[in-house]
Design a protein around this motif. Structure first.
Motif, mmCIF file in Angstrom:
data_model
loop_
_atom_site.group_PDB
_atom_site.id
_atom_site.type_symbol
_atom_site.label_atom_id
_atom_site.label_comp_id
_atom_site.label_asym_id
_atom_site.label_seq_id
_atom_site.Cartn_x
_atom_site.Cartn_y
_atom_site.Cartn_z
ATOM 1 N N UNK A 147 -10.562 10.195 6.942
ATOM 2 C CA UNK A 147 -9.703 10.114 8.129
ATOM 3 C C UNK A 147 -9.400 11.504 8.678
ATOM 4 N N UNK A 148 -9.130 12.460 7.776
ATOM 5 C CA UNK A 148 -8.875 13.836 8.217
ATOM 6 C C UNK A 148 -10.111 14.449 8.864
ATOM 7 N N UNK A 149 -11.271 14.178 8.295
ATOM 8 C CA UNK A 149 -12.495 14.749 8.863
ATOM 9 C C UNK A 149 -12.812 14.156 10.225
ATOM 10 N N UNK A 150 -12.328 12.922 10.476
ATOM 11 C CA UNK A 150 -12.591 12.269 11.759
ATOM 12 C C UNK A 150 -11.585 12.632 12.841
ATOM 13 N N UNK A 151 -10.555 13.385 12.504
ATOM 14 C CA UNK A 151 -9.546 13.752 13.504
ATOM 15 C C UNK A 151 -10.156 14.407 14.750
ATOM 16 N N UNK A 156 -9.642 8.066 15.257
ATOM 17 C CA UNK A 156 -9.055 7.627 13.990
ATOM 18 C C UNK A 156 -8.420 6.239 14.086
ATOM 19 N N UNK A 157 -7.664 5.897 15.168
ATOM 20 C CA UNK A 157 -7.102 4.533 15.233
ATOM 21 C C UNK A 157 -8.179 3.449 15.160
ATOM 22 N N UNK A 158 -9.268 3.625 15.910
ATOM 23 C CA UNK A 158 -10.350 2.633 15.852
ATOM 24 C C UNK A 158 -11.010 2.647 14.478
ATOM 25 N N UNK A 159 -11.115 3.824 13.880
ATOM 26 C CA UNK A 159 -11.709 3.924 12.552
ATOM 27 C C UNK A 159 -10.887 3.150 11.525
#
Length: 252
Positions: A147-151, A156-159
């Motif tokens: 999640x941090x790497x996707x910031x 992130x909400x969709x993830x």
């Protein structure tokens, strides 16, 4: 882009050494084995053993039932040994090269935020293939780390929604037929759903189907070559992760 891909490949090559050592710390055989022994080898791996033989699986944990095994101590020892390792590829550098290739491909097709999943996924695929286990010590911490790497992607909400949705799908499959997969596969599905949904719902759908399809094709190949029967079990995690690789590498 070429520079970023090269950096990702280098990071994967160096990380591959840690993947190799970490994977060697998880065993599936002797409950009395010391997980701190033989850092580069899978403990008690039998080269003559049938890798497709049905494991003594615990459907509630998603791992093989190893009486007397302290999984927390095993994980601490495995991570401790990996942290004490110098990132110098071993010979032959099969794991290191594979990790580098996956990291480079993911960086090229999806971007640097997905490189963490490439490294963690390679470790989980290797461990599951060798031991029929998906250790919580790797899977669960990967949720916040991914999640941090996707910031930087802003997705992130969709993830997170994708993670919950795919975990729910696999959870239903596990409840319907717990002998066919472990709870570890359900936890891995959430991680895959997170990464795929960040790329888009089309990628999420591919990830949801591809793992099952690849696993079914592998099972069919085993049946056709008479290397297995309908009751033979094999690790699903590597096929789920391969399907995730295909999904993440789709055009966004």
């Amino acid at each position: 882009m070429a520079v970023l891909v090269a950096l990702a490949a280098l990071a994967g090559l160096l990380s591959g050494r840690y993947v190799r050592v970490l994977a060697g710390g998880f065993t599936d055989a002797d409950p009395d084995a010391d997980p701190r022994a033989a850092p580069d080898a899978v403990p008690h791996a039998d080269p003559d053993a049938d890798p497709h033989a049905a494991p003594d699986a615990d459907s509630r944990t998603g791992t093989r039932a190893v009486p007397g095994l302290d999984v927390r101590a095993e994980a601490r020892a495995a991570f401790g040994r990996a942290l004490r390792t110098w990132p110098v590829p071993a010979w032959p550098p099969t794991v290191e090269v594979a990790t580098a290739a996956v990291a480079a491909l993911v960086a090229w097709r999806a971007g640097l935020p997905y490189v963490y999943l490439a490294v963690a996924g390679t470790a989980l695929a290797l461990i599951d293939w060798r031991t029929s286990r998906l250790p919580d010590a790797i899977t669960l911490p990967s949720y916040p780390l991914l999640a941090l790497s996707l910031l930087p992607t802003g997705e992130v909400p969709r993830a997170l929604l994708g993670a919950a949705a795919l975990a729910a799908v696999y959870g239903v499959l596990w409840l319907v037929r717990p002998a066919a997969m472990g709870l570890g596969d359900v936890k891995l599905a959430g991680l895959i759903g997170m990464a795929a949904a960040a790329r888009g719902w089309e990628a999420w759908a591919v990830a949801a189907v591809a793992g099952q399809l690849l696993g079914a094709l592998y099972a069919l190949a085993l049946l056709l070559t008479r290397r297995a029967t309908r009751d033979t079990q094999f690790p699903l995690g590597p096929f789920m992760l391969l399907g995730a690789l295909v999904a993440v590498c789709l055009e966004g």
